[in-house]
Design an enzyme around this catalytic site. Structure first.
Site, PDB file in Angstrom:
ATOM      1  N   ASN A  14       0.863  -1.179   0.000  1.00 56.54           N
ATOM      2  CA  ASN A  14       0.000   0.000   0.000  1.00 56.54           C
ATOM      3  C   ASN A  14       0.907   1.239   0.000  1.00 56.54           C
ATOM      4  O   ASN A  14       1.455   1.615   1.033  1.00 56.54           O
ATOM      5  CB  ASN A  14      -0.893  -0.021   1.253  1.00 56.54           C
ATOM      6  CG  ASN A  14      -1.734   1.230   1.396  1.00 56.54           C
ATOM      7  OD1 ASN A  14      -1.796   2.040   0.481  1.00 56.54           O
ATOM      8  ND2 ASN A  14      -2.377   1.387   2.550  1.00 56.54           N
ATOM      9  N   LYS A  16       0.115   4.216  -0.445  1.00 56.64           N
ATOM     10  CA  LYS A  16      -0.591   5.394   0.076  1.00 56.64           C
ATOM     11  C   LYS A  16      -0.411   6.591  -0.868  1.00 56.64           C
ATOM     12  O   LYS A  16      -0.265   6.403  -2.075  1.00 56.64           O
ATOM     13  CB  LYS A  16      -0.134   5.699   1.507  1.00 56.64           C
ATOM     14  CG  LYS A  16      -0.251   4.457   2.393  1.00 56.64           C
ATOM     15  CD  LYS A  16      -0.159   4.736   3.860  1.00 56.64           C
ATOM     16  CE  LYS A  16      -0.308   3.423   4.620  1.00 56.64           C
ATOM     17  NZ  LYS A  16      -0.350   3.607   6.072  1.00 56.64           N
ATOM     18  N   HIS A  98      -9.884   1.702   4.372  1.00 58.16           N
ATOM     19  CA  HIS A  98      -8.652   1.837   5.152  1.00 58.16           C
ATOM     20  C   HIS A  98      -8.902   2.840   6.286  1.00 58.16           C
ATOM     21  O   HIS A  98      -9.646   3.813   6.105  1.00 58.16           O
ATOM     22  CB  HIS A  98      -7.516   2.320   4.245  1.00 58.16           C
ATOM     23  CG  HIS A  98      -6.176   2.233   4.901  1.00 58.16           C
ATOM     24  ND1 HIS A  98      -5.755   3.153   5.838  1.00 58.16           N
ATOM     25  CD2 HIS A  98      -5.187   1.329   4.793  1.00 58.16           C
ATOM     26  CE1 HIS A  98      -4.552   2.823   6.268  1.00 58.16           C
ATOM     27  NE2 HIS A  98      -4.178   1.714   5.646  1.00 58.16           N
ATOM     28  N   GLU A 157      -6.310  -4.404  10.598  1.00 53.18           N
ATOM     29  CA  GLU A 157      -5.250  -3.419  10.842  1.00 53.18           C
ATOM     30  C   GLU A 157      -5.554  -2.632  12.116  1.00 53.18           C
ATOM     31  O   GLU A 157      -6.359  -1.680  12.075  1.00 53.18           O
ATOM     32  CB  GLU A 157      -5.165  -2.447   9.662  1.00 53.18           C
ATOM     33  CG  GLU A 157      -4.746  -3.111   8.368  1.00 53.18           C
ATOM     34  CD  GLU A 157      -4.045  -2.117   7.450  1.00 53.18           C
ATOM     35  OE1 GLU A 157      -2.869  -2.335   7.163  1.00 53.18           O
ATOM     36  OE2 GLU A 157      -4.659  -1.117   7.075  1.00 53.18           O
ATOM     37  N   GLY A 216       2.577  -1.052   4.442  1.00 53.15           N
ATOM     38  CA  GLY A 216       2.596   0.368   4.074  1.00 53.15           C
ATOM     39  C   GLY A 216       4.014   0.881   3.934  1.00 53.15           C
ATOM     40  O   GLY A 216       4.682   0.665   2.914  1.00 53.15           O
TER      41      GLY A 216
HETATM   42  P1  PGA Z   1       2.325   0.525   7.833  1.00 55.07           P
HETATM   43  O1  PGA Z   1       0.925   0.757   7.097  1.00 55.07           O
HETATM   44  O2  PGA Z   1       2.915  -0.745   7.266  1.00 55.07           O
HETATM   45  O3  PGA Z   1       3.130   1.744   7.518  1.00 55.07           O
HETATM   46  O4  PGA Z   1       2.035   0.378   9.285  1.00 55.07           O
HETATM   47  C1  PGA Z   1       0.042  -0.312   6.877  1.00 55.07           C
HETATM   48  C2  PGA Z   1      -1.206   0.166   6.224  1.00 55.07           C
HETATM   49  O5  PGA Z   1      -1.657   1.287   6.560  1.00 55.07           O
HETATM   50  O6  PGA Z   1      -1.781  -0.497   5.378  1.00 55.07           O
END
Ligand code: PGA
Length: 232
Positions: A14, A16, A98, A157, A216
């Site tokens: 992801n 983002k 999300h 999550e 992420g």
């Molecule tokens: P992160 O994000 O791996 O930076 O904790 C995970 C996500 O938001 O899908």
């Protein structure tokens, strides 16, 4: 549906709201020079911004996901990218709900359900993101599910683990995923996401209740992301 091919584990990047187009091209260049594919072992799914979908669509041995979709069909909805357009761009999957969408864009359970329905209509598999306290309500809002095999993946999550460097401990993840599974359709697949790195991925991938990982921050580095895939 893509997920019925039953790879051992799903690994989802992801990205983002990061990466300009040249940055995405650089990521793809580095990743394709090291990733040879893991057929039957891992389904690697890449979820860039809408503006970079066309770049990631060409990455060999991977599947394409969007990070969001319009809750509406094609029509007069300025600024919205609909499921039919995603299909046309080659997306097989799409994140919905999300926690960042819920927090910053005010997304509700019923909007998430509308998005899932738009995706199902286009045979795109939603990856429905959930936290423990509302998992049951969100799953209930998704009903009725389309004909089986139902095209849906879930991602558990815990919000306090997203982007914090503090993943939830694996035993707790296993308990909560088993708990969430009571509300889902039979044999549903549930991923874990929250501060996954190459150093901790194995602990989660070895849990039978965890169908894979949503990554992420660590996915932004192609070497690190490849190292996570190699923990399977
Ligand atoms: P992160 O994000 O791996 O930076 O904790 C995970 C996500 O938001 O899908």
């Amino acid at each position: 549906m893509p997920q019925t091919k039953s790879p051992t584990k799903f690994i989802v990047a992801n990205f983002k709201s990061h990466q300009t187009t040249p940055e995405a091209e650089e990521w793809v260049k580095k990743f394709t020079s090291i990733f040879q594919g893991k057929p039957g072992v891992a389904a690697v799914i890449l979820a860039p911004s809408f503006s970079n979908l066309h770049i990631y669509e060409t990455v060999q041995y991977t599947l394409l996901a969007a990070q969001d979709v319009s809750p509406f069909p094609p029509g007069a909805y300025t600024g919205a990218v609909n499921a039919r357009q995603l299909k046309d761009l080659g997306a097989n999957y799409c994140l919905v709900g999300h926690s960042e969408r819920r927090q910053w864009f005010g997304e509700t359970h019923s909007q998430v359900a509308r998005k899932a329905r738009e995706l199902w209509d286009q045979k795109i598999c939603p990856i429905v993101c959930l936290d423990q306290d509302y998992a049951r309500d969100q799953i209930a809002a998704l009903e009725p599910f389309p004909e089986p095999p139902t095209p849906v993946l879930y991602a558990y999550e815990p919000v306090e683990s997203i982007g914090t460097g503090h993943p939830q401990n694996p035993a707790e993840v296993e308990n909560i995923i088993n708990d969430i599974r009571r509300f889902t359709e039979k044999n549903s697949l549930i991923l874990y996401g929250g501060s996954i790195t190459a150093n901790n991925a194995k602990q989660y991938l070895s849990l039978t209740s965890v169908a894979g990982l949503l990554v992420g921050t660590a996915s932004l580095d192609p070497n690190e992301f490849n190292a996570i895939i190699n923990q399977i």
